[in-house]
Enzyme design. Structure first.
Site, PDB file in Angstrom:
ATOM      1  N   GLY A  51       0.822  -1.220   0.000  1.00  0.00           N
ATOM      2  CA  GLY A  51       0.000   0.000   0.000  1.00  0.00           C
ATOM      3  C   GLY A  51       0.849   1.258   0.000  1.00  0.00           C
ATOM      4  CB  ALA A  72      -2.314  -4.958   6.983  1.00  0.00           C
ATOM      5  N   GLY A  73      -4.141  -2.131   7.043  1.00  0.00           N
ATOM      6  CA  GLY A  73      -5.333  -1.524   7.615  1.00  0.00           C
ATOM      7  C   GLY A  73      -6.337  -1.136   6.546  1.00  0.00           C
ATOM      8  CB  THR A  91     -11.374   3.273   5.935  1.00  0.00           C
ATOM      9  OG1 THR A  91     -11.278   3.288   4.506  1.00  0.00           O
ATOM     10  CG2 THR A  91     -10.164   3.959   6.539  1.00  0.00           C
ATOM     11  CD  GLN A 140     -12.641  12.677  10.857  1.00  0.00           C
ATOM     12  OE1 GLN A 140     -12.451  13.451  11.789  1.00  0.00           O
ATOM     13  NE2 GLN A 140     -12.861  13.116   9.627  1.00  0.00           N
ATOM     14  CE1 TYR A 196      -8.232   3.229   9.450  1.00  0.00           C
ATOM     15  CE2 TYR A 196      -8.131   5.264  10.714  1.00  0.00           C
ATOM     16  CZ  TYR A 196      -7.559   4.374   9.829  1.00  0.00           C
ATOM     17  OH  TYR A 196      -6.303   4.632   9.319  1.00  0.00           O
TER      18      TYR A 196
END
Ligand code: CAA
Length: 246
Positions: free
Chosen positions: A13, A88-89, A91, A146, A152
């Site tokens: 990524g 690694a992530g 949304t 957020q 998340y």
């Protein structure tokens, strides 16, 4: 300098690629995982063309058994993991009153369960060898919350709770465990935020721009270095001044 094995999850990524390159520049042998072989092979070829030798292994960090098999393959292909970057992530942004169980679970499994799934596979070896670096790539939104990111933000805040517990348990074994909390960096993930929403976010950043992936990778290499041995349990915010904790 010792050539160590650095395993970066999600290394293909935006931020991940910069981390892989910086750790390679530091003299480490770098490996990342993939779920889509075709994309990963193209990524590997692009790195090669840019002068970087990156190893790749298949594996899904959100799955316990897949993570175990993935780490065993890293060990047989490259060597025992000295530096682990849980990067690694994903949304699944939406306001909480509209959020499905799946949107919650996918984010928690990929961003937070992955820390258990992967780190559990490397920690005993690090303890036995008396050296290790474990780094969580969290987020500014784990610190400040957020709108549209209850899933998340919860996962990212959890990553630091994980870091500070592991830091205590493993300090006597030459292992440091730290968190890096990037702000809004110019990656595909951030560019997927609707433009008018993104413009309002950028307007809140004192430095006046999105971050560059290299600006995060620089801190990973810093914390992974031998000389960073006394930094453990820290959460390093890198966000252009967007959120200033203390
Ligand atoms: N604070 C207060 N109110 C807000 C708000 C905010 N930050 N954002 C939106 N609202 C309000 C809007 O003004 C709007 O109000 P009205 O209905 O009264 O006009 C209402 O909330 C609905 O907003 P949207 O039209 O945006 O609602 P939506 O359902 O279409 O979209 C959303 C919601 C998906 C959360 C969208 O706002 C969004 O994508 N926000 C950005 C989320 C974000 O920052 N994600 C980060 C992704 S990158 C990343 O995660 C990397 C990292 O680590 C930093």
């Amino acid at each position: 300098m010792t050539a160590r094995v650095a395993f970066v999850t999600g290394g293909t990524g935006g931020i991940g690629t910069a981390i892989c390159r910086e750790l390679a520049n530091q003299g480490n042998r770098v490996v990342t995982n993939y779920r889509n072989e075709e994309k990963a092979l193209a990524w590997q070829a692009a790195q090669k063309a840019a002068g970087f030798d990156m190893a790749i292994v298949p594996g899904d960090v959100s799955d316990v058994a897949s993570s175990a098999a993935m780490v065993r393959q890293v060990e047989s292909d490259v060597g025992a993991v000295d530096i682990l970057v849980n990067n690694a992530g994903i949304t699944r942004d939406t306001t909480f009153h509209k959020m499905s169980a799946l949107q919650w679970q996918e984010v928690m499994r990929t961003n937070l369960d992955s820390c258990f799934n992967v780190t559990r596979q490397v920690i005993e070896g690090m303890r036995a060898r008396k050296w290790g670096r474990v780094l969580q790539i969290s987020s500014i939104n784990g610190q400040k919350g957020q709108y549209g990111q209850a899933n998340y933000a919860a996962s990212k805040a959890g990553m630091h709770g994980f870091s500070i517990s592991l830091a205590q348990e493993n300090a006597k074994f030459g292992i440091t465990v730290n968190t890096i909390s990037p702000g809004y960096v110019g990656t595909d993930m951030v560019m997927a935020v609707p433009e008018e929403v993104r413009a309002k976010i950028v307007a809140q950043i004192p430095v006046g721009r999105l971050g560059d992936p290299d600006e995060i990778a620089y801190a990973v290499a810093f914390l992974a270095a031998d000389k960073a041995a006394w930094i453990t349990g820290a959460n390093l915010a890198i966000n252009g001044g967007h959120y200033m904790g203390w």
